[in-house]
Design a protein around this motif. Structure first.
Motif, PDB file in Angstrom:
ATOM      1  N   PHE A 128       0.813  -1.219   0.000  1.00 57.72           N
ATOM      2  CA  PHE A 128       0.000   0.000   0.000  1.00 57.72           C
ATOM      3  C   PHE A 128       0.850   1.274   0.000  1.00 57.72           C
ATOM      4  CE2 PHE A 128      -0.550  -0.788   4.743  1.00 57.72           C
ATOM      5  CZ  PHE A 128      -0.088   0.425   5.233  1.00 57.72           C
ATOM      6  N   VAL A 129       2.040   1.200   0.557  1.00 50.70           N
ATOM      7  CA  VAL A 129       2.936   2.355   0.408  1.00 50.70           C
ATOM      8  C   VAL A 129       3.353   2.482  -1.059  1.00 50.70           C
ATOM      9  CG1 VAL A 129       5.217   3.293   0.979  1.00 50.70           C
ATOM     10  CG2 VAL A 129       3.755   2.383   2.791  1.00 50.70           C
ATOM     11  N   GLY A 130       3.727   1.359  -1.664  1.00 48.50           N
ATOM     12  CA  GLY A 130       4.104   1.383  -3.083  1.00 48.50           C
ATOM     13  C   GLY A 130       2.947   1.822  -3.966  1.00 48.50           C
ATOM     14  N   MET A 131       1.749   1.381  -3.633  1.00 47.07           N
ATOM     15  CA  MET A 131       0.569   1.791  -4.400  1.00 47.07           C
ATOM     16  C   MET A 131       0.390   3.308  -4.325  1.00 47.07           C
ATOM     17  SD  MET A 131      -3.380   0.507  -4.076  1.00 47.07           S
ATOM     18  CE  MET A 131      -3.860   1.538  -2.690  1.00 47.07           C
ATOM     19  N   GLY A 132       0.592   3.842  -3.141  1.00 49.69           N
ATOM     20  CA  GLY A 132       0.478   5.294  -2.985  1.00 49.69           C
ATOM     21  C   GLY A 132       1.532   6.027  -3.807  1.00 49.69           C
ATOM     22  N   ILE A 133       2.726   5.484  -3.828  1.00 49.21           N
ATOM     23  CA  ILE A 133       3.802   6.117  -4.605  1.00 49.21           C
ATOM     24  C   ILE A 133       3.454   6.068  -6.101  1.00 49.21           C
ATOM     25  CG2 ILE A 133       6.243   5.973  -5.245  1.00 49.21           C
ATOM     26  CD1 ILE A 133       6.668   4.687  -2.396  1.00 49.21           C
ATOM     27  N   GLY A 168      10.199  -4.665  -7.046  1.00 52.17           N
ATOM     28  CA  GLY A 168       9.923  -3.356  -6.448  1.00 52.17           C
ATOM     29  C   GLY A 168       8.899  -2.560  -7.232  1.00 52.17           C
ATOM     30  N   GLN A 169       8.791  -2.842  -8.530  1.00 58.63           N
ATOM     31  CA  GLN A 169       7.838  -2.109  -9.363  1.00 58.63           C
ATOM     32  C   GLN A 169       6.417  -2.654  -9.252  1.00 58.63           C
ATOM     33  OE1 GLN A 169       9.794  -4.473 -10.353  1.00 58.63           O
ATOM     34  NE2 GLN A 169       9.041  -5.601 -12.117  1.00 58.63           N
ATOM     35  N   THR A 170       6.253  -3.814  -8.619  1.00 57.03           N
ATOM     36  CA  THR A 170       4.907  -4.412  -8.643  1.00 57.03           C
ATOM     37  C   THR A 170       3.887  -3.626  -7.814  1.00 57.03           C
ATOM     38  OG1 THR A 170       5.543  -6.074  -6.971  1.00 57.03           O
ATOM     39  CG2 THR A 170       5.695  -6.724  -9.281  1.00 57.03           C
ATOM     40  N   PRO A 171       4.256  -3.064  -6.652  1.00 56.99           N
ATOM     41  CA  PRO A 171       3.287  -2.179  -5.985  1.00 56.99           C
ATOM     42  C   PRO A 171       3.082  -0.864  -6.752  1.00 56.99           C
ATOM     43  CG  PRO A 171       4.863  -3.033  -4.394  1.00 56.99           C
ATOM     44  CD  PRO A 171       5.410  -3.339  -5.760  1.00 56.99           C
TER      45      PRO A 171
END
Lengths: 324, 368
Positions: free
Chosen positions: A63-68, B144-147
């Protein structure tokens, strides 16, 4: 002016920014239907609905990555970490994606994201939940780090952080959430990189951020009352960017400095400030810079001891008296 | 049937290939469109062959992960994208960059570490970006790119756009936790993200059999999240397009995720330094088999000639043009200046770059 809790000040900032900008979206564990683990987001889901306030599973990296990723598309996600300690499981996303993508794309991309939540010890929850990671984050060029010490600052800084076009790591404190202070009804913003003198004095400078500002202020009161020492308290408010001018101003005025910093001493925020003072104000110093940090070991659980591992007014007074 | 056989289907039978050629998305291609697809694949290959040559000549630093052998996937998928479709990939990113329309010059200059590179020499081989072309990199950390792909899809959906986020990953990336987390959230939130596993059989030097617990294939893991999946040949560009098009339509119309696994193969090592050829982790015969029997460019060329969409002369002309373009890009890169040392302080903070009030308040960099 209304006397409100620190958490309510944050809540107002979130609410006002959701109203102001349709791209602001709150994302995190328990932020919606549960009203937030620490009730910072209370009422926002009911008011703004599923689209603007999004509950997530316990998947910090995703969810942090999704936000980014969403921020790259022009959204302004405000991501809540239930504890900043949980940044460890999202560290790659924060450091490598939010922190590096602007640089690695040669400036083609920016991430207007805020990651916020409590970052403190002192609540007897053991070492895994008691990290103070402002130095972990401030060590990454590309990230910004903010740590407000009271509700007034928290509201003004959070609103600025949400409007900022870079990733801002916003570090709150569970021990401050219930603290009350006066907050005006009308809108205001506080810039990042602008420290604030919380007490004026002439004999020694206490430089702090976050809850350590309260410790420093308490110590300053006792120093005045019991030792006839007039301490100045400077609240950094943001770690990166850092208000170097204010630091040098107070050092040049009092010539004695004690840094109060809940993060650990080794490579901590205070280590950086100390270096800065040595580099830029060596000739102004009448005594070595002293530091009061959390004791350099994992955070102990024991309710009888943990508060003593954190900076205390007594330890501050002791350090001040060594140099005054 | 052993697991290994199950995940490496026999070379696509002619009938299967014909079916994909007749899929609506392919049936509507003009001869010129088909030649253009072939041209894109050739450009990718000639660019990377040139890059290898100049890497070995000492013109580049660090890593160089080449895509040679996998071209049908980047060329085929990207050929389907519309205005609101976005892509993001891992570190084997040169071909996707060319496919979205980045120039060989800016890509080669980036490999040379030059100021004229797509990332001004700051990103290198693994970090190509072109947000104006909906290309979000180029990511060095496995999975790392998957999210981020999830986030692109979240953005598309939030804005109410009819689009999809294609997030590419290698077979090694499926074992990272954040990919599983992303699948769960993609399904939970009904996000229009398409995860495309480019299974080239080796995560660095570790074969699929030694890295991944599989029943039928890697994409099948999507079943655990109720996500539809497909296993297809990544060597037949018609099949790549037919399978991907279905996923894109589903994303556009139903806002549903999908996982596609393409079987493919890289002829070169994981990076340039590789334990590949000298009695390493795979046999020379295996590489030769793929080159000779399953090469995506060779296969497509033969098909187009059989269809009479292409002549040998035209092929030679296109190939010569691709080689010349690649050689010119190397000259451009070589002649371009390096970035200045001072440029490391640019492109770190947006507000500092723009010298906004926020960018002028406080100290951002801590050099002595």
């Amino acid at each position: 002016m209304a006397l409100i809790e620190y958490r309510e000040a944050l809540n107002q900032a979130l609410s006002e920014e959701i109203e102001r900008d349709p791209n602001v979206v709150l994302i995190g564990e328990e932020v919606a239907q549960y009203n937030g683990a620490y009730k910072v987001t209370r009422g926002l889901w009911k008011k703004y609905g599923d689209r603007r306030v999004v509950d997530t599973p316990i998947s910090e990296a995703a969810f942090v990555g999704m936000g980014i990723g969403a921020s790259m598309m022009g959204l302004r996600p405000v991501i809540e970490l239930m504890f900043w300690s949980f940044a460890t499981v999202a560290y790659d996303q924060i450091v490598n994606n939010a922190g590096q993508i602007r640089f690695m794309s040669g400036g083609l991309i920016n991430c207007p994201i805020v990651i916020r939540g409590p970052a403190n010890g002192g609540t007897n929850v053991g070492a895994t939940h008691s990290h103070t990671p402002e130095n972990w984050m401030a060590a990454i060029p590309g990230l910004k780090v903010v740590s407000p010490s009271n509700g007034y600052d928290a509201k003004g800084l959070l609103k600025t952080a949400i409007r900022d076009n870079d990733p801002v790591m916003f570090m709150e404190n569970t021990l401050l959430y219930g603290e009350k202070c006066e907050v005006p009804q009308e809108e205001y913003l506080i810039p990042l990189g602008k420290a604030d003198f919380k007490r004026r004095g002439k004999d020694v400078s206490l430089i702090a951020h976050g809850r350590s500002v309260l410790i420093a202020r308490k110590a300053a009161e006792l120093l005045a009352a019991e030792h006839d020492i007039d301490a100045e308290v400077l609240d950094l408010r943001s770690i990166r960017p850092l208000d170097e001018e204010a630091i040098l101003e107070t050092v040049s005025k009092t010539h004695r400095v004690v840094l109060v910093d809940e993060s650990k001493p080794f490579c901590g925020v205070s280590a950086q400030i100390s270096t800065l003072i040595m580099e830029k104000a060596f000739d102004e110093l009448d005594a070595p810079v002293r530091r009061v940090c959390s004791l350099d070991a994992p955070a102990i659980y024991s309710p009888g001891v943990e508060h003593l591992q954190l900076p205390t007014p007594d330890r501050v007074i002791q350090k001040v008296r060594e140099i005054c | 049937m052993t697991k290994t056989e199950a995940i490496r289907p026999k070379p696509a039978a002619k009938k299967r290939a014909d079916n994909h050629a007749m899929a609506p998305i392919n049936a509507r291609l003009t001869p010129e469109d088909k030649v253009e697809l072939l041209r894109q694949m050739l450009r990718m290959r000639r660019f990377e062959q040139a890059s290898l040559k100049f890497y070995n000549a000492g013109k580049m630093g660090g890593f160089l992960h080449v895509y040679i052998g996998q071209e049908a996937i980047a060329a085929g998928t990207v050929s389907l994208l519309g205005e609101h479709d976005h892509i993001i990939t891992a570190y084997r990113d040169h071909a996707h960059a060319l496919a979205v329309g980045m120039s060989m010059n800016e890509c080669m200059a980036e490999l040379f570490g030059k100021a004229t590179g797509c990332s001004k020499g700051k990103g290198g081989s693994m970090h190509f970006f072109a947000p104006d072309k909906n290309y979000w990199g180029g990511h060095g950390i496995v999975a790392g790119q998957t999210p981020l792909g999830l986030g692109l899809a979240f953005g598309i959906k939030y804005k109410g756009l009819k689009g999809a986020a294609l997030c590419f990953l290698g077979d090694g990336a499926v074992n990272q936790g954040c990919f599983s987390e992303s699948l769960n959230m993609a399904a939970l939130f009904n996000l229009p993200v398409i995860y495309i596993i480019e299974n080239n059989r080796y995560s660095m030097g570790t074969s699929l059999e030694r890295s991944s617990a599989v029943d039928r294939c890697l994409a099948q893991r999507a079943e655990a999240y109720g996500i539809d999946w497909a296993l297809a040949s990544g060597e037949d560009i018609y099949e790549v397009r037919a399978v991907t098009q279905k996923a894109i339509e589903r994303a556009h119309h139903e806002s549903k995720p999908m996982v596609i696994e393409f079987d493919t193969y890289r002829y070169y090592g994981h990076s340039v330094a590789d334990a590949n050829h000298k009695g390493g982790y795979r046999k020379e015969e295996e590489i030769e088999h793929y080159k000779n029997e399953l090469d995506p460019i060779r296969t497509f060329k033969a098909r187009l000639i059989a269809e009479k969409s292409l002549t040998e002369e035209l092929y030679e002309a296109i190939d010569a043009e691709a080689k010349a373009e690649a050689a010119a890009s190397a000259r451009f890169a070589d002649e371009s200046p390096f970035p200045t040392v001072e440029s490391v302080f640019e492109d770190v903070y947006f507000e500092v770059d723009r010298q906004t009030e926020a960018g002028r308040t406080g100290r951002f960099f801590f050099n002595d």
